[in-house]
Design a protein around this motif. Structure first.
Motif, mmCIF file in Angstrom:
data_model
loop_
_atom_site.group_PDB
_atom_site.id
_atom_site.type_symbol
_atom_site.label_atom_id
_atom_site.label_comp_id
_atom_site.label_asym_id
_atom_site.label_seq_id
_atom_site.Cartn_x
_atom_site.Cartn_y
_atom_site.Cartn_z
ATOM 1 N N VAL A 1 -9.628 -10.687 0.692
ATOM 2 C CA VAL A 1 -8.502 -10.847 1.597
ATOM 3 C C VAL A 1 -8.067 -9.488 2.141
ATOM 4 C CG1 VAL A 1 -6.082 -11.492 1.668
ATOM 5 C CG2 VAL A 1 -7.695 -12.902 0.409
ATOM 6 N N VAL A 2 -7.835 -9.448 3.448
ATOM 7 C CA VAL A 2 -7.291 -8.232 4.027
ATOM 8 C C VAL A 2 -5.772 -8.372 4.046
ATOM 9 C CG1 VAL A 2 -7.211 -6.763 6.064
ATOM 10 C CG2 VAL A 2 -9.339 -7.937 5.451
ATOM 11 N N ASP A 3 -5.108 -7.465 3.378
ATOM 12 C CA ASP A 3 -3.646 -7.493 3.325
ATOM 13 C C ASP A 3 -3.102 -6.800 4.577
ATOM 14 O OD1 ASP A 3 -0.963 -6.787 2.920
ATOM 15 O OD2 ASP A 3 -1.224 -6.798 0.738
ATOM 16 N N PRO A 4 -2.381 -7.550 5.430
ATOM 17 C CA PRO A 4 -1.929 -6.952 6.687
ATOM 18 C C PRO A 4 -1.017 -5.740 6.490
ATOM 19 C CG PRO A 4 -1.096 -9.213 6.437
ATOM 20 C CD PRO A 4 -2.014 -8.966 5.301
ATOM 21 N N ALA A 5 -0.193 -5.779 5.438
ATOM 22 C CA ALA A 5 0.707 -4.636 5.206
ATOM 23 C C ALA A 5 -0.093 -3.384 4.855
ATOM 24 C CB ALA A 5 1.709 -4.963 4.106
ATOM 25 N N GLU A 6 -1.152 -3.567 4.064
ATOM 26 C CA GLU A 6 -1.999 -2.417 3.710
ATOM 27 C C GLU A 6 -2.735 -1.879 4.932
ATOM 28 O OE1 GLU A 6 -4.791 -3.177 0.546
ATOM 29 O OE2 GLU A 6 -3.149 -3.823 -0.778
ATOM 30 N N LEU A 7 -3.160 -2.810 5.767
ATOM 31 C CA LEU A 7 -3.879 -2.404 6.978
ATOM 32 C C LEU A 7 -2.963 -1.568 7.885
ATOM 33 C CD1 LEU A 7 -6.770 -3.141 7.788
ATOM 34 C CD2 LEU A 7 -5.839 -4.973 9.193
ATOM 35 N N VAL A 8 -1.714 -2.002 7.994
ATOM 36 C CA VAL A 8 -0.754 -1.246 8.805
ATOM 37 C C VAL A 8 -0.477 0.113 8.169
ATOM 38 C CG1 VAL A 8 1.663 -1.163 9.539
ATOM 39 C CG2 VAL A 8 0.326 -3.240 9.900
ATOM 40 N N ALA A 9 -0.399 0.158 6.833
ATOM 41 C CA ALA A 9 -0.151 1.436 6.161
ATOM 42 C C ALA A 9 -1.262 2.428 6.498
ATOM 43 C CB ALA A 9 -0.060 1.226 4.650
ATOM 44 N N TYR B 1 -3.523 2.165 9.301
ATOM 45 C CA TYR B 1 -3.857 2.383 10.715
ATOM 46 C C TYR B 1 -2.666 2.293 11.663
ATOM 47 C CZ TYR B 1 -8.527 1.741 8.888
ATOM 48 O OH TYR B 1 -9.683 1.872 8.160
ATOM 49 N N GLY B 2 -1.540 1.817 11.176
ATOM 50 C CA GLY B 2 -0.357 1.738 12.036
ATOM 51 C C GLY B 2 -0.193 0.373 12.681
ATOM 52 N N THR B 3 1.062 0.069 13.012
ATOM 53 C CA THR B 3 1.411 -1.222 13.605
ATOM 54 C C THR B 3 0.696 -1.451 14.933
ATOM 55 O OG1 THR B 3 3.601 -1.027 12.601
ATOM 56 C CG2 THR B 3 3.377 -2.615 14.391
ATOM 57 N N ASP B 4 0.694 -0.429 15.778
ATOM 58 C CA ASP B 4 0.133 -0.599 17.119
ATOM 59 C C ASP B 4 -1.345 -0.981 17.053
ATOM 60 O OD1 ASP B 4 2.568 0.108 18.306
ATOM 61 O OD2 ASP B 4 2.060 2.244 18.239
ATOM 62 N N ALA B 5 -2.095 -0.295 16.209
ATOM 63 C CA ALA B 5 -3.542 -0.555 16.140
ATOM 64 C C ALA B 5 -3.823 -1.972 15.644
ATOM 65 C CB ALA B 5 -4.217 0.471 15.230
ATOM 66 N N VAL B 6 -3.058 -2.425 14.651
ATOM 67 C CA VAL B 6 -3.296 -3.759 14.087
ATOM 68 C C VAL B 6 -2.902 -4.835 15.096
ATOM 69 C CG1 VAL B 6 -2.637 -5.378 12.256
ATOM 70 C CG2 VAL B 6 -3.094 -2.973 11.696
ATOM 71 N N ARG B 7 -1.719 -4.683 15.686
ATOM 72 C CA ARG B 7 -1.297 -5.687 16.676
ATOM 73 C C ARG B 7 -2.272 -5.717 17.846
ATOM 74 N NH1 ARG B 7 4.676 -7.506 16.891
ATOM 75 N NH2 ARG B 7 4.239 -7.944 19.066
ATOM 76 N N TRP B 8 -2.679 -4.537 18.311
ATOM 77 C CA TRP B 8 -3.550 -4.490 19.489
ATOM 78 C C TRP B 8 -4.877 -5.180 19.215
ATOM 79 C CZ3 TRP B 8 -2.590 -4.281 24.306
ATOM 80 C CH2 TRP B 8 -3.596 -3.986 25.230
ATOM 81 N N TRP B 9 -5.428 -4.973 18.026
ATOM 82 C CA TRP B 9 -6.698 -5.652 17.724
ATOM 83 C C TRP B 9 -6.503 -7.169 17.753
ATOM 84 C CZ3 TRP B 9 -8.893 -9.228 14.574
ATOM 85 C CH2 TRP B 9 -10.290 -9.378 14.723
#
Ligand SMILES: [Zn+2]
Length: 501
Positions: A310-318, A320-328
């Motif tokens: 499982v990819v944890d979205p909070a960890e991913l944001v930590a 790469y940042g909010t912008d990168a995750v939302r943009w993808w």
């Protein structure tokens, strides 16, 4: 006109994964977009807590059910900050005092309509889905979603007369009063209705539910089926059946406005068949739109909590940042079909579009305004072909974003903003501001240079404005870079860090 948008409420038997982050971000974009166009918006999310699945997860961990759901529900609510979610309300079905009263009220209304009866029943139940399956729906005797063998259950339950609403549902969907999108999903629902709707069980024995859940009004031996309970959140959160006057309910559910549910393809029948039928029975208005998204896979594999990948979205944001995750999530996931997530793809997309695209454009333009006009955005005194074309593209951008989001097509909407970057870069190539500036050294102030810089700053600002629903933080930074302070643009510093190298 009011606009009420909801996500589904996930089970909280585990922490959130990236697949649900997609739905949260999609709903957030719709809410922010409507607000940016001046509409009255209410955005609801929450957690589905009265589930047997949660009870079993708590048993496996050896903790109390309430403790487990409290802990995991917090992990969902706390996604608001890393994912920049703007929900107005967050309902927790085991804790929220509005919910229990509302579910009982909804039940009473359907009971008064004569739509419940008791029946002994044997069926095969997938706890993962919290749903009964018949033989035709199983694949080699296994749940099509979970690949597990459903458990045979025999008990007496309350049944809901779904069959009574077959004709009405078909008519509502065919006429577009209830819009289901994309069209392939609408057709799927119509085919399901055409195959014949059977009454379904809407309660569980208290014993099988381990005593967890909302009691059936007037029948303490039974608890309300978790899906019935969960679907109710869309109206219980508005105060239906509560003590307070139902102003919120009137405003967001009973008026002229839109009522929009975002749902994953796996729960389509619950939202496009069961829920509308429950509302018809209760004599309440229906949602106006059900928007269905497909799933994410991760590195080619289905997201599954049990598989441990499982990819944890909070960890991913930590990382790469909010912008990168939302943009993808917004730029890469197609309107139809599953999308495959890998960190490499996220990094490549962020660097190409955010750092090298939006960031580089704004940096170039602001730097030129400083170099050639001491940071003062010039007033244009002439119009050139290149600048008038750029201004025309800017003027169309909002309409293109509106149309794409109305069609529930985030990728096209994000691409419409991206077009502004391409057009602005093309304008720079065509006007060649550095050559115009060089000519100024031996002659008069260049009107075409003023026109180009003014149009480019306006384009960058439009990029920021149109990006607001998608990347609220980055959009604000871009708009600030393009807004003079004391008559002068702020000095350019990088807007986005490069993630790869
Ligand atoms: Zn299942």
């Amino acid at each position: 006109m009011s606009y009420y948008v909801t996500t589904t409420i996930p089970y909280v038997n585990a922490r959130p994964h990236l697949g649900f982050a997609l739905e949260l971000v999609q709903a957030d974009v719709l809410a922010r977009h409507r607000r940016s166009r001046g509409g009255a918006v209410r955005f609801l999310s929450g957690t589905d807590e009265n589930s047997l699945k949660n009870v079993l997860a708590a048993e496996a961990e050896g903790v109390a059910v309430q403790d487990l759901v409290d802990r995991n529900a917090a992990a969902f609510a706390e996604l608001a900050q890393p994912l920049a979610l703007s929900f107005d309300d967050f309902i927790r079905t085991s804790r929220d005092p509005r919910h229990r009263a509302g579910v009982a009220h909804l039940w009473q209304r359907c009971a008064e309509a004569g739509d419940f009866y008791r029946k002994a029943y044997t069926g095969r139940y997938c706890v993962g889905c919290e749903a009964f399956y018949n033989d035709a729906e199983l694949v080699d005797g296994r749940c099509p979603d979970h690949g597990t063998e459903p458990q045979e259950v025999s008990e007496e339950n309350w049944f809901f007369r779904l069959s009574r609403y077959e004709e009405q549902l078909r008519e509502l969907i065919t006429s577009g009063a209830l819009r289901i999108e994309p069209a392939s999903r609408r057709n799927e629902v119509l085919a399901l209705i055409d195959s014949g709707l059977r009454d379904f069980s809407v309660s569980r024995s208290r014993a099988r539910a381990r005593g967890w859940g909302i009691p059936v009004p007037g029948d303490d031996d039974q608890v309300v089926y978790v899906w019935w309970d969960a679907l109710g959140n869309y109206v219980t959160s508005l105060g239906l059946g509560g003590d307070a006057p139902a102003e919120e309910f009137q405003r967001w559910w009973a008026g002229e406005g839109e009522r929009v549910h975002l749902v994953g393809k796996g729960v389509l029948r619950f939202h496009a068949v069961y829920w509308p039928a429950m509302l018809l029975s209760a004599g309440l208005p229906l949602p106006t739109r059900v928007l269905v998204h497909d799933y994410l896979t991760v590195s080619g594999r289905k997201i599954s909590k049990s598989a441990g990948d499982v990819v944890d979205p909070a960890e991913l944001v930590a990382r790469y940042g909010t912008d990168a995750v939302r943009w993808w999530l917004l730029r890469e996931v197609p309107r139809v079909g599953d999308a495959d997530f890998t960190e490499e793809r996220l990094i490549a997309r962020a660097d190409a579009d955010l750092a090298d695209g939006f960031g580089n454009l704004v940096h170039r333009v602001v730097t030129m305004v400083h170099r050639y006009r001491d940071g003062v955005v010039p007033e244009p005194t002439t119009v050139t072909t290149a600048t008038s074309e750029l201004r025309a593209v800017c003027a169309r951008a909002a309409g293109r974003v509106d149309a794409a989001l109305d069609a529930f097509d985030y990728r096209t909407a994000a691409a419409a903003v991206w077009t502004l970057v391409e057009e602005a870069n093309r304008c720079i190539d065509r006007t060649r501001p550095w050559e115009l500036a060089k000519a100024e050294r031996t002659g008069a102030r260049s009107a075409p240079l003023d026109a180009a810089l003014a149009a480019l700053v306006a384009a960058c600002r439009e990029v920021g404005e149109q990006l607001r629903p998608f990347l609220p933080d980055a959009a604000q930074r871009i708009v600030e870079r393009c807004t003079p302070q004391g008559g002068v643009l702020p000095k350019s510093t990088p807007l986005f860090a490069k993630l790869g190298d």
